[in-house]
Design a protein around this motif. Structure first.
Motif, PDB file in Angstrom:
ATOM      1  N   UNK A   1       3.698  15.630  10.508  1.00 14.86           N
ATOM      2  CA  UNK A   1       3.756  14.924  11.566  1.00 14.86           C
ATOM      3  C   UNK A   1       2.644  14.607  12.610  1.00 14.86           C
ATOM      4  N   UNK A   2       1.388  15.179  12.114  1.00  9.35           N
ATOM      5  CA  UNK A   2       0.022  14.666  12.522  1.00  9.35           C
ATOM      6  C   UNK A   2      -0.515  13.547  11.576  1.00  9.35           C
ATOM      7  N   UNK A   3       0.071  13.635  10.287  1.00 12.94           N
ATOM      8  CA  UNK A   3      -0.547  12.437   9.278  1.00 12.94           C
ATOM      9  C   UNK A   3       0.343  11.324   9.310  1.00 12.94           C
ATOM     10  N   UNK A   4       1.516  11.436   9.557  1.00 11.59           N
ATOM     11  CA  UNK A   4       2.277  10.423   9.697  1.00 11.59           C
ATOM     12  C   UNK A   4       2.644   9.854  11.226  1.00 11.59           C
ATOM     13  N   UNK A   5       1.464   9.292  11.406  1.00  8.51           N
ATOM     14  CA  UNK A   5       1.410   8.836  12.958  1.00  8.51           C
ATOM     15  C   UNK A   5       2.302   7.834  13.330  1.00  8.51           C
ATOM     16  N   UNK A   6       3.006   7.173  12.548  1.00  5.21           N
ATOM     17  CA  UNK A   6       4.056   6.320  12.607  1.00  5.21           C
ATOM     18  C   UNK A   6       5.218   6.773  13.695  1.00  5.21           C
ATOM     19  N   UNK A   7       5.446   8.108  13.611  1.00  3.13           N
ATOM     20  CA  UNK A   7       6.593   8.774  14.457  1.00  3.13           C
ATOM     21  C   UNK A   7       5.930   8.927  15.752  1.00  3.13           C
ATOM     22  N   UNK A   8       4.621   8.876  15.990  1.00  4.09           N
ATOM     23  CA  UNK A   8       4.230   9.140  17.474  1.00  4.09           C
ATOM     24  C   UNK A   8       5.028   8.340  18.556  1.00  4.09           C
ATOM     25  N   UNK A   9       5.226   6.989  18.415  1.00  2.88           N
ATOM     26  CA  UNK A   9       5.582   6.161  19.558  1.00  2.88           C
ATOM     27  C   UNK A   9       6.937   6.855  19.912  1.00  2.88           C
ATOM     28  N   UNK A  10       7.857   7.375  18.885  1.00  2.00           N
ATOM     29  CA  UNK A  10       9.076   7.989  19.212  1.00  2.00           C
ATOM     30  C   UNK A  10       9.237   9.232  20.076  1.00  2.00           C
TER      31      UNK A  10
ATOM     32  N   UNK B   1       1.712   7.125  23.433  1.00  2.11           N
ATOM     33  CA  UNK B   1       1.526   6.264  22.249  1.00  2.11           C
ATOM     34  C   UNK B   1       2.707   5.377  22.157  1.00  2.11           C
ATOM     35  N   UNK B   2       2.300   3.954  22.518  1.00  2.71           N
ATOM     36  CA  UNK B   2       3.396   2.953  22.556  1.00  2.71           C
ATOM     37  C   UNK B   2       3.580   2.071  21.122  1.00  2.71           C
ATOM     38  N   UNK B   3       2.614   2.194  20.222  1.00  3.46           N
ATOM     39  CA  UNK B   3       2.792   1.529  18.961  1.00  3.46           C
ATOM     40  C   UNK B   3       1.761   1.982  17.909  1.00  3.46           C
ATOM     41  N   UNK B   4       2.401   2.073  16.764  1.00  6.59           N
ATOM     42  CA  UNK B   4       1.313   2.359  15.659  1.00  6.59           C
ATOM     43  C   UNK B   4       1.562   1.445  14.672  1.00  6.59           C
ATOM     44  N   UNK B   5       0.634   0.751  14.286  1.00 10.32           N
ATOM     45  CA  UNK B   5       0.707  -0.311  12.898  1.00 10.32           C
ATOM     46  C   UNK B   5      -0.481   0.129  11.857  1.00 10.32           C
ATOM     47  N   UNK B   6       0.145   0.745  10.841  1.00 11.47           N
ATOM     48  CA  UNK B   6      -0.462   1.069   9.730  1.00 11.47           C
ATOM     49  C   UNK B   6      -0.989  -0.081   8.920  1.00 11.47           C
ATOM     50  N   UNK B   7      -2.122  -0.318   8.841  1.00  7.39           N
ATOM     51  CA  UNK B   7      -2.903  -1.513   8.246  1.00  7.39           C
ATOM     52  C   UNK B   7      -3.009  -1.049   6.520  1.00  7.39           C
ATOM     53  N   UNK B   8      -3.522   0.060   6.336  1.00  5.82           N
ATOM     54  CA  UNK B   8      -3.821   0.576   5.147  1.00  5.82           C
ATOM     55  C   UNK B   8      -3.553   1.943   4.980  1.00  5.82           C
ATOM     56  N   UNK B   9      -2.736   2.471   3.962  1.00  2.00           N
ATOM     57  CA  UNK B   9      -2.783   4.116   4.321  1.00  2.00           C
ATOM     58  C   UNK B   9      -2.393   4.387   2.453  1.00  2.00           C
ATOM     59  N   UNK B  10      -2.859   5.570   2.250  1.00  2.00           N
ATOM     60  CA  UNK B  10      -2.368   6.236   0.755  1.00  2.00           C
ATOM     61  C   UNK B  10      -2.563   7.677   1.061  1.00  2.00           C
ATOM     62  N   UNK B  11      -2.529   8.756   0.242  1.00  2.00           N
ATOM     63  CA  UNK B  11      -2.325  10.011   0.535  1.00  2.00           C
ATOM     64  C   UNK B  11      -3.586  10.674   1.489  1.00  2.00           C
ATOM     65  N   UNK B  12      -4.964   9.913   1.389  1.00  2.00           N
ATOM     66  CA  UNK B  12      -6.122  10.579   1.945  1.00  2.00           C
ATOM     67  C   UNK B  12      -6.728   9.585   2.881  1.00  2.00           C
ATOM     68  N   UNK B  13      -6.196   8.492   2.961  1.00  2.00           N
ATOM     69  CA  UNK B  13      -7.015   7.669   4.100  1.00  2.00           C
ATOM     70  C   UNK B  13      -5.895   6.680   4.687  1.00  2.00           C
ATOM     71  N   UNK B  14      -6.191   6.427   6.038  1.00  2.00           N
ATOM     72  CA  UNK B  14      -5.285   5.578   6.772  1.00  2.00           C
ATOM     73  C   UNK B  14      -6.359   4.598   7.718  1.00  2.00           C
TER      74      UNK B  14
END
Length: 164
Positions: free
Chosen positions: A22-31, A36-49
């Protein structure tokens, strides 16, 4: 310029995998979070975002760009590469520790405040008021995120437990 450090800590009654996700996958935060109104992931892998995050504070929306790195299920560190205009630097870390009652989550914010810019942007009268307002906002928004994740995960656990 004024340097501030703010911390917060809560225990979440959930398993480490769920809390970390839940903390790493911040895309759920707006829900699940109120600010937090919006998250736009520009780059992501298992260790970096790298992401853009739009947050509400002081009755305004601020879009910041952050780089995050993780030591999975242990720490998530972040550095805002494009912080709000009144911060010249904003970094921090999330620490996750398994405890008997769930997962202890500790959050530390480190920021450098451009006090004059904060006074102008936020319409404040004094340097101390600007520092205290920014400090309180960092603490409040960090706590809102932790509490939102806590409510989300604990309500899911209660819902699942109630189905058995």
């Amino acid at each position: 310029m004024r340097r501030v450090t703010v911390s917060d800590e809560h225990t979440i009654s959930a398993d480490l995998d769920s809390v970390y996700d839940c903390f790493w996958n911040a895309e759920c935060w707006p829900r699940i979070t109120p600010h937090v109104r919006k998250i736009e992931m520009i780059e992501a892998d298992t260790r970096h975002q790298r992401m853009l995050m739009t947050v509400e504070a002081h009755d305004r929306l601020y879009t910041v760009e952050s780089m995050r790195e993780t030591l999975p299920k242990h720490t998530i560190t972040y550095r805002q590469t494009r912080p709000p205009v009144f911060l010249t630097e904003h970094t921090g870390e999330w620490h996750l520790d398994e405890v008997q009652s769930g997962v202890r989550v500790r959050l530390m914010h480190h920021a450098v405040i451009d006090v004059q810019r904060a006074m102008e942007t936020l319409g404040l009268e004094s340097e101390e008021e600007a520092v205290e307002t920014v400090r309180r906002t960092l603490k409040t928004n960090g706590e809102r995120t932790i509490v939102a994740v806590k409510r989300h995960l604990e309500s899911q656990a209660g819902h699942v437990a109630g189905q058995h």
